[in-house]
Design a protein around this motif. Structure first.
Motif, PDB file in Angstrom:
ATOM      1  N   PHE A 143     -16.874   4.623   6.883  1.00 23.71           N
ATOM      2  CA  PHE A 143     -15.571   4.899   6.270  1.00 23.71           C
ATOM      3  C   PHE A 143     -15.792   5.560   4.898  1.00 23.71           C
ATOM      4  O   PHE A 143     -15.896   4.847   3.891  1.00 23.71           O
ATOM      5  N   PRO A 144     -15.915   6.878   4.842  1.00 23.82           N
ATOM      6  CA  PRO A 144     -16.098   7.548   3.541  1.00 23.82           C
ATOM      7  C   PRO A 144     -15.001   7.148   2.555  1.00 23.82           C
ATOM      8  O   PRO A 144     -13.853   6.947   2.945  1.00 23.82           O
ATOM      9  N   GLU A 156      -5.379   0.860   8.765  1.00 24.48           N
ATOM     10  CA  GLU A 156      -6.008   1.066   7.464  1.00 24.48           C
ATOM     11  C   GLU A 156      -5.758  -0.123   6.540  1.00 24.48           C
ATOM     12  O   GLU A 156      -6.650  -0.518   5.773  1.00 24.48           O
ATOM     13  N   THR A 157      -4.579  -0.707   6.616  1.00 20.29           N
ATOM     14  CA  THR A 157      -4.311  -1.910   5.822  1.00 20.29           C
ATOM     15  C   THR A 157      -5.223  -3.048   6.251  1.00 20.29           C
ATOM     16  O   THR A 157      -5.802  -3.760   5.417  1.00 20.29           O
ATOM     17  N   LYS A 191     -10.621   3.457  -0.809  1.00 16.39           N
ATOM     18  CA  LYS A 191      -9.318   4.112  -0.793  1.00 16.39           C
ATOM     19  C   LYS A 191      -8.558   3.809   0.494  1.00 16.39           C
ATOM     20  O   LYS A 191      -9.133   3.785   1.579  1.00 16.39           O
ATOM     21  N   TRP A 192      -7.265   3.594   0.345  1.00 15.18           N
ATOM     22  CA  TRP A 192      -6.382   3.379   1.494  1.00 15.18           C
ATOM     23  C   TRP A 192      -5.933   4.750   2.003  1.00 15.18           C
ATOM     24  O   TRP A 192      -5.128   5.422   1.378  1.00 15.18           O
ATOM     25  N   MET A 193      -6.505   5.179   3.140  1.00 16.06           N
ATOM     26  CA  MET A 193      -6.235   6.520   3.665  1.00 16.06           C
ATOM     27  C   MET A 193      -5.970   6.436   5.171  1.00 16.06           C
ATOM     28  O   MET A 193      -6.905   6.481   5.984  1.00 16.06           O
ATOM     29  N   ALA A 245       0.833  -1.209   0.000  1.00 12.61           N
ATOM     30  CA  ALA A 245       0.000   0.000   0.000  1.00 12.61           C
ATOM     31  C   ALA A 245       0.865   1.255   0.000  1.00 12.61           C
ATOM     32  O   ALA A 245       0.529   2.255  -0.644  1.00 12.61           O
ATOM     33  N   LEU A 246       1.982   1.212   0.710  1.00 12.73           N
ATOM     34  CA  LEU A 246       2.875   2.376   0.755  1.00 12.73           C
ATOM     35  C   LEU A 246       3.543   2.634  -0.599  1.00 12.73           C
ATOM     36  O   LEU A 246       3.853   3.782  -0.930  1.00 12.73           O
ATOM     37  N   THR A 247       3.745   1.572  -1.401  1.00 14.67           N
ATOM     38  CA  THR A 247       4.306   1.804  -2.739  1.00 14.67           C
ATOM     39  C   THR A 247       3.309   2.554  -3.610  1.00 14.67           C
ATOM     40  O   THR A 247       3.691   3.307  -4.501  1.00 14.67           O
ATOM     41  N   LYS A 248       2.007   2.342  -3.367  1.00 14.17           N
ATOM     42  CA  LYS A 248       0.963   3.004  -4.153  1.00 14.17           C
ATOM     43  C   LYS A 248       0.641   4.395  -3.610  1.00 14.17           C
ATOM     44  O   LYS A 248      -0.038   5.182  -4.277  1.00 14.17           O
TER      45      LYS A 248
END
Length: 496
Positions: free
Chosen positions: A406-407, A359-360, A411-413, A319-322
């Motif tokens: 979770f609006p 979040e992950t 999306k990973w936020m 996720a951090l790469t994205k």
């Protein structure tokens, strides 16, 4: 009615006609029950799910049980029939009743949690039966013991960082590498293992890792699908029979470790095995753990204690790469907190690190699908009363995808967790919910924060270099997330 009697009488003269009659009567009975007598006849859902469990079993065989339930929720609303006398929901109040102490687990758990005649924590169907062993594990993993249990964790992560340093700038399979790290940590925590998989890493798959993979995949499949183990034993392919054998041999690993532990004159007094052994002398019989049961407990804890952490760590990196901006924020938080040496216990209090991991796990929970229970009491959802005895479930994937909580749920936020609401915490259920939630969640979160914190104080993760690796997306399957084609999670690390 008279014509039906005549048809039945005539059909008795022919085996074929008799078979057709039996099937016809069965179908009439099934349809009549499903639409007129079933306790969930008023719950929305497709007609075929009311009549047969086969669609759910087919999705399970394809490892798409989670997707199957999610698709039906998306079409029918907050509660839906997913199989005869079985419902699935995202209702928060119902969730509290589904997982309270009055509900019972289904046969999946008794199969999954039974190992060669020994029932471990997962396998007890009702709460009173599970409470003694569950409380034993909670006692092992409570905060006062964590400091001792994790005292060697940073050394394993240091060894992992040495591997990353040697492979800096290369594409690596994060799933495999983090699994080796997680197994090194959990075997150390459980019985003080000193021999590490990372130090012996090679192109050959270690026997231990092969057995562990078999246990994680094969054991779940045979627990979900009735008769699956018998089918594989009799007519299964060579691959499936080998998987079955490796799964069966998992306790060999545990017994070998137990023998080494007993042969050493000195070992840590506070590894989990020491704690379990000490419980065998408890005055209260309910708190005792018989020595012959310990290998089964070790097998269960190996699976529960490493799969979640290894996959979550790998997919956090993915996720951090994205999301490179999130990577920069995490890097800055770690630099500000630790300009020099890292003080590991302080990693537990870093808000953005916590947010990244949560979040992950919200978006890619390791056990994403329905966790089934027989309702111990009735529940009302959207004005529909569902009686006790019905199989009901929620799922970590579906609770984490609720747009009202979770609006922009797709999306990973991580930022959403910096000011999290009570509803967010309520619907974050990667460790389960209620009276039978994972007793090792405290240890798992500690392990994840140590892993991610120590690694990202020294490295940053970037997109893999090879085109095929870069284009591959992750796919949410039932047991674990995996690459859509390869089952890998390709990562590339760079030194800071």
């Amino acid at each position: 009615m008279e014509s039906l009697k005549t048809f039945i009488h005539q059909s008795m003269r022919s085996p074929l006609q008799l078979a057709i009659t039996v099937v016809l009567l069965y179908c009439i009975n099934a349809v009549g029950y499903a639409f007129f007598f079933s306790p969930v006849r008023h719950v929305p859902g497709p007609w075929w799910a009311r009549l047969s469990k086969l669609p759910l079993l087919r999705a399970t065989l394809q490892r798409r049980r989670s997707q199957y339930a999610s698709d039906l929720l998306a079409k029918y609303g907050t509660v839906v029939v997913i199989a005869p006398d079985q419902i699935h929901t995202t209702d928060e109040e119902a969730m509290k009743i589904i997982y309270n102490r009055h509900s019972r687990k289904t046969s999946f758990y008794s199969n999954m949690g039974s190992w060669k005649g020994v029932t471990s924590t997962l396998g007890f169907i009702d709460y009173p039966s599970a409470a003694p062993t569950r409380n034993n594990l909670i006692q092992c993993f409570q905060n006062k013991n964590l400091a001792t249990l994790v005292e060697n964790m940073s050394s394993h992560i240091g060894e992992f960082c040495d591997v990353l340093r040697a492979k800096a700038g290369q594409d690596i399979d994060g799933v495999v590498l983090f699994r080796l790290l997680a197994l090194d940590i959990v075997t150390d925590v459980l019985w003080g293992e000193r021999k590490t998989l990372l130090s012996e890493m090679s192109d050959q798959t270690p026997v231990f890792l092969r057995r562990f993979h078999a246990f994680s995949s094969y054991n779940a499949m045979k627990s979900f699908i009735p008769g699956f183990d018998t089918f594989v034993r009799i007519v299964g392919s060579a691959r499936w029979r080998q998987l079955r054998q490796d799964c069966s041999d998992m306790d060999v690993t545990a017994k070998e470790a137990l023998e080494r532990w007993e042969s050493e004159p000195k070992h840590r007094d506070r590894d989990v095995l020491s704690m379990l052994r000490s419980m065998d002398a408890a005055e209260d019989e309910r708190k005792r753990v018989p020595s012959e049961h310990i290998p089964a407990y070790m097998v269960e804890m190996l699976a529960a204690g490493s799969s979640t952490t290894s996959h979550t760590a790998a997919f956090t990196c993915w996720a951090l790469t994205k999301n490179p901006e999130a990577g920069k924020k995490l890097e800055q938080e770690l630099k500000d907190a630790f300009p020099g040496e890292i003080e590991e216990p302080r990693l537990m209090d870093l808000p953005y690190l916590d947010a990244v991991i949560r979040e992950t796990m919200r978006l890619m929970p390791m056990i994403p699908g329905p966790l089934e229970r027989y309702l111990g009491e009735s529940v009302e959802i959207d004005g529909i009363k569902i009686p006790a005895g019905v199989v009901a479930s929620t799922a970590a994937r579906d609770q984490g995808q609720m747009a009202s909580v979770f609006p922009q749920p797709e999306k990973w936020m991580p930022e959403r967790w910096l000011d999290a609401s009570d509803r967010m915490h309520l619907n974050w259920t990667p460790f389960g919910f209620g009276s039978r939630s994972c007793p090792g969640s405290n240890l798992a979160m500690t392990e994840l924060k140590y892993m991610i914190g120590i690694i990202f104080r020294q490295f940053r993760v970037v997109e893999p270099g090879e085109a095929g690796h870069k284009q591959e997306r992750l796919d949410l399957a039932d047991v674990f997330v995996a690459g859509e084609r390869s089952g890998h999670c390709w990562l590339r690390f760079e030194l800071l």
